[in-house]
Design a protein around this motif. Structure first.
Motif, mmCIF file in Angstrom:
data_model
loop_
_atom_site.group_PDB
_atom_site.id
_atom_site.type_symbol
_atom_site.label_atom_id
_atom_site.label_comp_id
_atom_site.label_asym_id
_atom_site.label_seq_id
_atom_site.Cartn_x
_atom_site.Cartn_y
_atom_site.Cartn_z
ATOM 1 N N THR A 1 0.834 -1.199 0.000
ATOM 2 C CA THR A 1 0.000 0.000 0.000
ATOM 3 C C THR A 1 0.874 1.256 0.000
ATOM 4 N N ALA A 2 0.239 2.407 -0.105
ATOM 5 C CA ALA A 2 0.971 3.672 -0.067
ATOM 6 C C ALA A 2 1.704 3.854 1.250
ATOM 7 N N ASN A 3 1.235 3.185 2.300
ATOM 8 C CA ASN A 3 1.864 3.281 3.615
ATOM 9 C C ASN A 3 2.789 2.109 3.918
ATOM 10 N N GLY A 4 3.075 1.302 2.896
ATOM 11 C CA GLY A 4 3.949 0.153 3.090
ATOM 12 C C GLY A 4 3.178 -1.148 3.035
ATOM 13 N N PHE A 5 3.868 -2.235 3.314
ATOM 14 C CA PHE A 5 3.256 -3.549 3.261
ATOM 15 C C PHE A 5 2.322 -3.765 4.454
ATOM 16 N N VAL A 6 1.209 -4.444 4.185
ATOM 17 C CA VAL A 6 0.318 -4.887 5.251
ATOM 18 C C VAL A 6 0.105 -6.391 5.103
ATOM 19 N N ALA A 7 -0.089 -7.057 6.217
ATOM 20 C CA ALA A 7 -0.309 -8.510 6.197
ATOM 21 C C ALA A 7 -1.474 -8.852 7.096
ATOM 22 N N ASN A 8 -2.337 -9.735 6.605
ATOM 23 C CA ASN A 8 -3.452 -10.254 7.387
ATOM 24 C C ASN A 8 -3.435 -11.777 7.293
ATOM 25 N N HIS A 9 -4.114 -12.414 8.226
ATOM 26 C CA HIS A 9 -4.068 -13.877 8.314
ATOM 27 C C HIS A 9 -5.505 -14.396 8.335
ATOM 28 N N LEU A 10 -5.866 -15.119 7.258
ATOM 29 C CA LEU A 10 -7.269 -15.481 7.048
ATOM 30 C C LEU A 10 -7.397 -16.860 6.426
ATOM 31 N N PRO A 11 -8.473 -17.597 6.741
ATOM 32 C CA PRO A 11 -8.751 -18.848 6.031
ATOM 33 C C PRO A 11 -9.422 -18.561 4.691
ATOM 34 N N PHE A 12 -9.071 -19.355 3.693
ATOM 35 C CA PHE A 12 -9.664 -19.209 2.367
ATOM 36 C C PHE A 12 -10.184 -20.553 1.867
ATOM 37 N N GLU A 13 -11.143 -20.466 0.971
ATOM 38 C CA GLU A 13 -11.727 -21.646 0.341
ATOM 39 C C GLU A 13 -11.568 -21.511 -1.170
ATOM 40 N N GLN A 14 -11.190 -22.624 -1.825
ATOM 41 C CA GLN A 14 -11.041 -22.629 -3.272
ATOM 42 C C GLN A 14 -12.390 -22.932 -3.922
ATOM 43 N N VAL A 15 -12.783 -22.070 -4.863
ATOM 44 C CA VAL A 15 -14.052 -22.250 -5.570
ATOM 45 C C VAL A 15 -13.844 -21.902 -7.041
ATOM 46 N N ASP A 16 -13.811 -22.921 -7.899
ATOM 47 C CA ASP A 16 -13.741 -22.699 -9.347
ATOM 48 C C ASP A 16 -12.621 -21.750 -9.754
ATOM 49 N N GLY A 17 -11.434 -22.003 -9.265
ATOM 50 C CA GLY A 17 -10.280 -21.216 -9.684
ATOM 51 C C GLY A 17 -10.085 -19.891 -8.987
ATOM 52 N N VAL A 18 -10.943 -19.562 -8.025
ATOM 53 C CA VAL A 18 -10.763 -18.349 -7.231
ATOM 54 C C VAL A 18 -10.755 -18.735 -5.759
ATOM 55 N N LEU A 19 -10.355 -17.791 -4.908
ATOM 56 C CA LEU A 19 -10.310 -18.022 -3.468
ATOM 57 C C LEU A 19 -11.304 -17.096 -2.783
ATOM 58 N N HIS A 20 -12.069 -17.648 -1.864
ATOM 59 C CA HIS A 20 -13.078 -16.883 -1.135
ATOM 60 C C HIS A 20 -12.745 -16.850 0.353
ATOM 61 N N GLY A 21 -12.972 -15.683 0.962
ATOM 62 C CA GLY A 21 -12.798 -15.534 2.394
ATOM 63 C C GLY A 21 -13.625 -14.365 2.893
ATOM 64 N N HIS A 22 -13.412 -13.977 4.133
ATOM 65 C CA HIS A 22 -14.129 -12.830 4.680
ATOM 66 C C HIS A 22 -13.308 -12.204 5.798
ATOM 67 N N VAL A 23 -13.609 -10.940 6.055
ATOM 68 C CA VAL A 23 -12.913 -10.200 7.112
ATOM 69 C C VAL A 23 -13.909 -9.331 7.863
ATOM 70 N N ALA A 24 -13.501 -8.860 9.026
ATOM 71 C CA ALA A 24 -14.296 -7.878 9.760
ATOM 72 C C ALA A 24 -14.404 -6.594 8.933
ATOM 73 N N ARG A 25 -15.519 -5.940 9.026
ATOM 74 C CA ARG A 25 -15.759 -4.742 8.226
ATOM 75 C C ARG A 25 -14.690 -3.667 8.476
ATOM 76 N N GLY A 26 -14.100 -3.659 9.641
ATOM 77 C CA GLY A 26 -13.078 -2.663 9.943
ATOM 78 C C GLY A 26 -11.696 -3.009 9.423
ATOM 79 N N ASN A 27 -11.519 -4.200 8.839
ATOM 80 C CA ASN A 27 -10.212 -4.620 8.345
ATOM 81 C C ASN A 27 -9.783 -3.741 7.172
ATOM 82 N N GLU A 28 -8.498 -3.420 7.125
ATOM 83 C CA GLU A 28 -7.962 -2.556 6.064
ATOM 84 C C GLU A 28 -8.144 -3.138 4.659
#
Length: 206
Positions: A31-58
């Protein structure tokens, strides 16, 4: 990712298998403010990855951003004492074996309660499957579920490129690999059995 040829893994089914077995990924964005990292579970669906985060997550503010997802499989320290060749020549050193998958893609933010509900139903059905009495979303009061859905936002990562590095002693002779597998099984620390099993599955490359 630095990947010597013996450790390069390109088989799509093997890479997808590690991502299914270890779905908790590190999501890295520049990002403009440097690298950010988050840690989340993902699911594979037809060649894409799906997940979710809290609404306040960057990440919610990063629709369209290029991201890197790192999926880590089992890993562990490998003692040179486990190699027969060490006892013959002394010419071995410690190392660390591991398996990782890097997914490069673009983030899409999805603010849609119906989409999120389908995702959460899939995720809970999958991860609750081995429980004696699997929990389902319908076990909770509907108003509580609706409130929870309003607090999160969906993520989709459209995959551009996938890299795999399975560093599993493929550059060693078969007897050294067998010694490392036996050593891991005997030590039996967290992840050792899984790492040993993965080493047995991996074919050495010349």
């Amino acid at each position: 990712m630095y990947t010597p040829k013996p450790f390069e893994e390109t088989r799509a089914d093997v890479l997808a298998g590690l991502m299914r077995a270890y779905p908790f990924a590190t999501v890295v964005a520049n990002t403009a403010n440097g690298f950010v990292a988050n840690h989340l579970p993902f699911e594979q669906v037809d060649g894409v990855l799906h997940g979710h985060v809290a609404r306040g997550n960057e990440l919610v503010q990063m629709d369209g951003t290029e991201v890197l997802l790192v999926f880590r499989g089992p890993d562990g320290y490998i003692s040179p004492n486990w190699y027969p060749t060490k006892h013959e020549t002394g010419r071995e050193v410690p190392t660390w074996n591991y398996a990782v998958v890097h997914v490069h893609g673009r983030l899409r933010v999805i603010d849609d309660a119906a989409w999120l509900r389908v995702l959460l139903e899939r995720l809970t059905d999958h991860h609750e499957a081995n429980q004696p009495r699997p929990w389902k979303i319908t076990d909770a009061p509907e108003d509580h579920i609706e409130k929870s859905l309003r607090a999160i936002v969906g993520l989709e990562v459209v995959v551009d490129r996938v890299e795999g590095k399975f560093k599993l002693s493929q550059n060693h002779p078969a007897r050294n690999r067998a010694g490392a597998v036996a050593g891991l099984r005997e030590r039996n620390a967290d992840g050792d059995v899984e790492l040993a099993a993965l080493m047995l599955e991996q074919e050495p490359k010349t």
